[in-house]
Design a protein around this motif. Structure first.
Motif, mmCIF file in Angstrom:
data_model
loop_
_atom_site.group_PDB
_atom_site.id
_atom_site.type_symbol
_atom_site.label_atom_id
_atom_site.label_comp_id
_atom_site.label_asym_id
_atom_site.label_seq_id
_atom_site.Cartn_x
_atom_site.Cartn_y
_atom_site.Cartn_z
ATOM 1 N N LYS A 103 12.821 8.418 10.057
ATOM 2 C CA LYS A 103 12.875 7.217 9.223
ATOM 3 C C LYS A 103 14.254 6.557 9.360
ATOM 4 C CE LYS A 103 11.961 5.779 4.542
ATOM 5 N NZ LYS A 103 12.723 6.171 3.374
ATOM 6 N N VAL A 104 14.261 5.362 9.943
ATOM 7 C CA VAL A 104 15.520 4.636 10.109
ATOM 8 C C VAL A 104 15.387 3.280 9.439
ATOM 9 C CG1 VAL A 104 17.165 3.640 11.753
ATOM 10 C CG2 VAL A 104 15.963 5.749 12.341
ATOM 11 N N MET A 105 16.333 2.979 8.581
ATOM 12 C CA MET A 105 16.301 1.670 7.927
ATOM 13 C C MET A 105 17.541 0.892 8.368
ATOM 14 S SD MET A 105 15.699 0.866 3.969
ATOM 15 C CE MET A 105 17.203 1.244 3.143
ATOM 16 N N LEU A 106 17.343 -0.367 8.685
ATOM 17 C CA LEU A 106 18.484 -1.201 9.063
ATOM 18 C C LEU A 106 18.755 -2.193 7.945
ATOM 19 C CD1 LEU A 106 20.511 -2.424 11.180
ATOM 20 C CD2 LEU A 106 18.614 -3.867 11.930
ATOM 21 N N LEU A 107 19.982 -2.175 7.439
ATOM 22 C CA LEU A 107 20.389 -3.164 6.435
ATOM 23 C C LEU A 107 21.378 -4.092 7.095
ATOM 24 C CD1 LEU A 107 21.046 -0.992 3.241
ATOM 25 C CD2 LEU A 107 19.087 -2.487 3.705
ATOM 26 N N ARG A 108 21.260 -5.372 6.843
ATOM 27 C CA ARG A 108 22.171 -6.325 7.484
ATOM 28 C C ARG A 108 22.886 -7.160 6.444
ATOM 29 N NH1 ARG A 108 19.057 -8.581 12.787
ATOM 30 N NH2 ARG A 108 21.148 -9.337 13.187
ATOM 31 N N GLU A 109 24.197 -7.187 6.544
ATOM 32 C CA GLU A 109 24.977 -8.069 5.677
ATOM 33 C C GLU A 109 25.167 -9.400 6.408
ATOM 34 O OE1 GLU A 109 27.906 -5.814 2.791
ATOM 35 O OE2 GLU A 109 28.536 -5.573 4.860
ATOM 36 N N ASN A 110 25.287 -10.461 5.642
ATOM 37 C CA ASN A 110 25.445 -11.778 6.277
ATOM 38 C C ASN A 110 26.839 -12.003 6.807
ATOM 39 O OD1 ASN A 110 22.874 -12.360 5.494
ATOM 40 N ND2 ASN A 110 23.567 -13.084 3.482
ATOM 41 N N ALA A 111 27.814 -11.339 6.188
ATOM 42 C CA ALA A 111 29.195 -11.538 6.611
ATOM 43 C C ALA A 111 29.905 -10.199 6.564
ATOM 44 C CB ALA A 111 29.883 -12.526 5.689
ATOM 45 N N ARG A 112 30.968 -10.081 7.297
ATOM 46 C CA ARG A 112 31.713 -8.833 7.332
ATOM 47 C C ARG A 112 32.716 -8.769 6.191
ATOM 48 N NH1 ARG A 112 36.088 -6.453 11.603
ATOM 49 N NH2 ARG A 112 35.918 -4.318 10.842
ATOM 50 N N GLN A 113 32.588 -7.717 5.377
ATOM 51 C CA GLN A 113 33.554 -7.563 4.277
ATOM 52 C C GLN A 113 34.327 -6.269 4.370
ATOM 53 O OE1 GLN A 113 30.612 -8.144 1.373
ATOM 54 N NE2 GLN A 113 31.321 -10.196 0.817
ATOM 55 N N GLY A 114 33.943 -5.441 5.316
ATOM 56 C CA GLY A 114 34.630 -4.160 5.465
ATOM 57 C C GLY A 114 33.663 -2.997 5.381
ATOM 58 N N MET A 115 34.149 -1.833 5.841
ATOM 59 C CA MET A 115 33.300 -0.655 5.913
ATOM 60 C C MET A 115 32.854 -0.156 4.525
ATOM 61 S SD MET A 115 34.312 3.082 7.365
ATOM 62 C CE MET A 115 35.591 3.188 6.128
ATOM 63 N N VAL A 116 33.790 -0.045 3.589
ATOM 64 C CA VAL A 116 33.434 0.509 2.281
ATOM 65 C C VAL A 116 32.459 -0.412 1.530
ATOM 66 C CG1 VAL A 116 34.290 1.313 0.045
ATOM 67 C CG2 VAL A 116 35.501 1.934 2.132
ATOM 68 N N PRO A 117 32.715 -1.724 1.494
ATOM 69 C CA PRO A 117 31.717 -2.597 0.863
ATOM 70 C C PRO A 117 30.341 -2.463 1.513
ATOM 71 C CG PRO A 117 33.761 -3.793 1.160
ATOM 72 C CD PRO A 117 33.945 -2.464 1.837
ATOM 73 N N ALA A 118 30.320 -2.275 2.837
ATOM 74 C CA ALA A 118 29.028 -2.128 3.523
ATOM 75 C C ALA A 118 28.328 -0.841 3.075
ATOM 76 C CB ALA A 118 29.229 -2.125 5.036
ATOM 77 N N ILE A 119 29.065 0.237 2.969
ATOM 78 C CA ILE A 119 28.464 1.502 2.529
ATOM 79 C C ILE A 119 27.966 1.372 1.089
ATOM 80 C CG2 ILE A 119 28.948 3.928 1.997
ATOM 81 C CD1 ILE A 119 30.880 3.874 4.425
#
Ligand code: GDD
Ligand code: MN
Length: 373
Positions: A103-119
């Motif tokens: 099971k692999v889920m891909l989440l996509r952010e619209n803009a780059r805010q950094g690694m920790v915000p992405a996690i």
């Protein structure tokens, strides 16, 4: 009279960490874990991989996870991508389509805010019911037994964060930093020793596992340091739980370009970590006093924040007395210090001190929470 003072400072600078190292090695490292480890413990695990422009590595990374000898039904993967422009998310989609038994889920952010915000974004959107969350980087390689060997430590309720030991991969392509693994073995040993005593304040992003509810209890991973490993792990230790590095799981980290810049940036994150984390935990009312971790924390804080400056002061005093008094003995001491650079361990140590010094100066301007290389 500047030379004796300079010598005393140098003595403190080198003597303190050496004493700590040998003490920890002798007294703590050889101890068995003070808790039960259960080889058959099989919790549900969610693996989060943050990516920004990782087209070159992501496929191999997913293969690595796929090869873990752990029941696939108990694993799921979340790749959280922050607007990569090199086709990373498309590669993930394609790979997931070809490996539908994982099971692999891909989440996509619209803009780059950094690694920790992405996690954190991934944690907020996490719909899986895993008990354990593992974080890893695209440039980290796990042996197939890594996951299974990490989770066995969670069989004990007190253990809330577990990180692997790390070594560098592809060093043959980077002969100029072939020393890095010496530096690693020193740190790995110390971190494991601290963990046996109670907890280590420095964890490794290539593989770190958390008991999931703790991440929510702390209000997700704080964003003031830019790291996703040492800061949440230390918060957990300050909350009164074990946050450990283990020696029987070793993951490989890929050496990338601009290794020096990377090291400085990581040092920046660590310094921020040592300056702010304890206060953060107290302000949130999560702090529970624990004497063993206090001691370890204070020593590591001193080693990262203060100790490098003692060396700088010693050096500055010798230079001063050389210029002001044409002191021969200062000259000899400086030459002696420089010629020791022939010794590998010493050279690596000095390099690390340099990183910490550059890092604390850079922190005054920019914290490098978002990085490019
Ligand atoms: N989604 C997302 N968004 N991922 C990112 C971003 C971002 O803005 N920036 C970096 N990443 C991803 C990278 O693609 C990689 O998978 C992982 O985060 C780590 O980035 P590296 O570029 O490999 O940096 P590092 O190896 O120096 O980072 C290490 O040090 C940090 C502490 O300073 C890692 O071990 C981190 O886990 C650790 O927190
Ligand atoms: Mn990396």
């Amino acid at each position: 009279m500047l030379e004796p003072l300079a010598l005393l400072l140098a003595f403190i600078h080198f003597g303190f960490p050496l004493t700590y190292y040998f003490y920890a090695k002798k007294k703590w490292l050889s101890k068995p874990w003070s808790f039960r480890v259960d080889e058959n413990y099989r919790p549900r695990v969610t693996i989060i991989v943050p990516t920004y422009n990782e087209a070159r590595l992501i496929k191999e990374k997913l293969e690595d996870i796929y090869k873990q000898d752990y029941p696939r039904g108990l694993m799921d993967v979340i790749v959280v991508d922050s607007a990569s422009v090199d086709g990373t998310p498309e590669l993930v989609e394609k790979w997931a389509f070809e490996h539908r038994d994982l099971k692999v889920m891909l989440l996509r952010e619209n803009a780059r805010q950094g690694m920790v915000p992405a996690i954190n974004y991934a944690l907020r959107n996490n719909v899986s019911n895993g008990d354990i969350v593992m974080l890893t980087d695209a440039d980290a390689y796990w042996p197939p037994s890594a996951l299974r060997n990490i989770v066995k430590y969670f069989a004990n309720e007190d253990v809330k964060a577990v990180t692997a030991s790390i070594v560098y991969h592809n060093l043959e392509d980077h002969p100029n930093i072939s020393n890095e693994n010496v530096y690693r073995s020193y740190y790995n040993l110390l971190r494991v020793a601290e963990s046996k005593k109670y907890a280590t304040p420095i964890h490794n992003g290539p593989l770190i596992a958390f008991r999931k509810n703790l991440l929510y209890e702390m209000g997700l991973i704080p964003e003031y340091t830019g790291n996703d490993d040492s800061t949440p792990a230390s918060i957990i230790a300050f909350m009164g739980y074990r946050a450990i590095q283990v020696e029987d799981v070793v993951v490989k980290e890929y050496v990338r370009r601009s290794q020096f810049r990377r090291r400085v940036r990581r040092a920046q994150h660590l310094i921020l970590h040592f300056l702010k984390t304890k206060k953060y935990v107290k302000e949130r009312g999560l702090y529970r006093h624990n004497e063993e971790f206090e001691v370890i924390w204070n020593i590591e804080q001193w080693l990262h924040v203060v100790n490098p400056w003692i060396l700088v002061t010693s050096f500055a005093l010798l230079i001063l007395s050389l210029i002001a008094n044409y002191s021969i003995s200062s000259f000899i001491l400086l030459i002696a210090g420089a010629s020791l650079l022939k010794i590998r361990v010493y050279r690596i140590w000095i390099l690390q001190q340099l990183c910490l010094i550059i890092a604390s100066i850079k922190n005054l301007r920019s914290k490098d929470i978002l990085w490019h290389e």
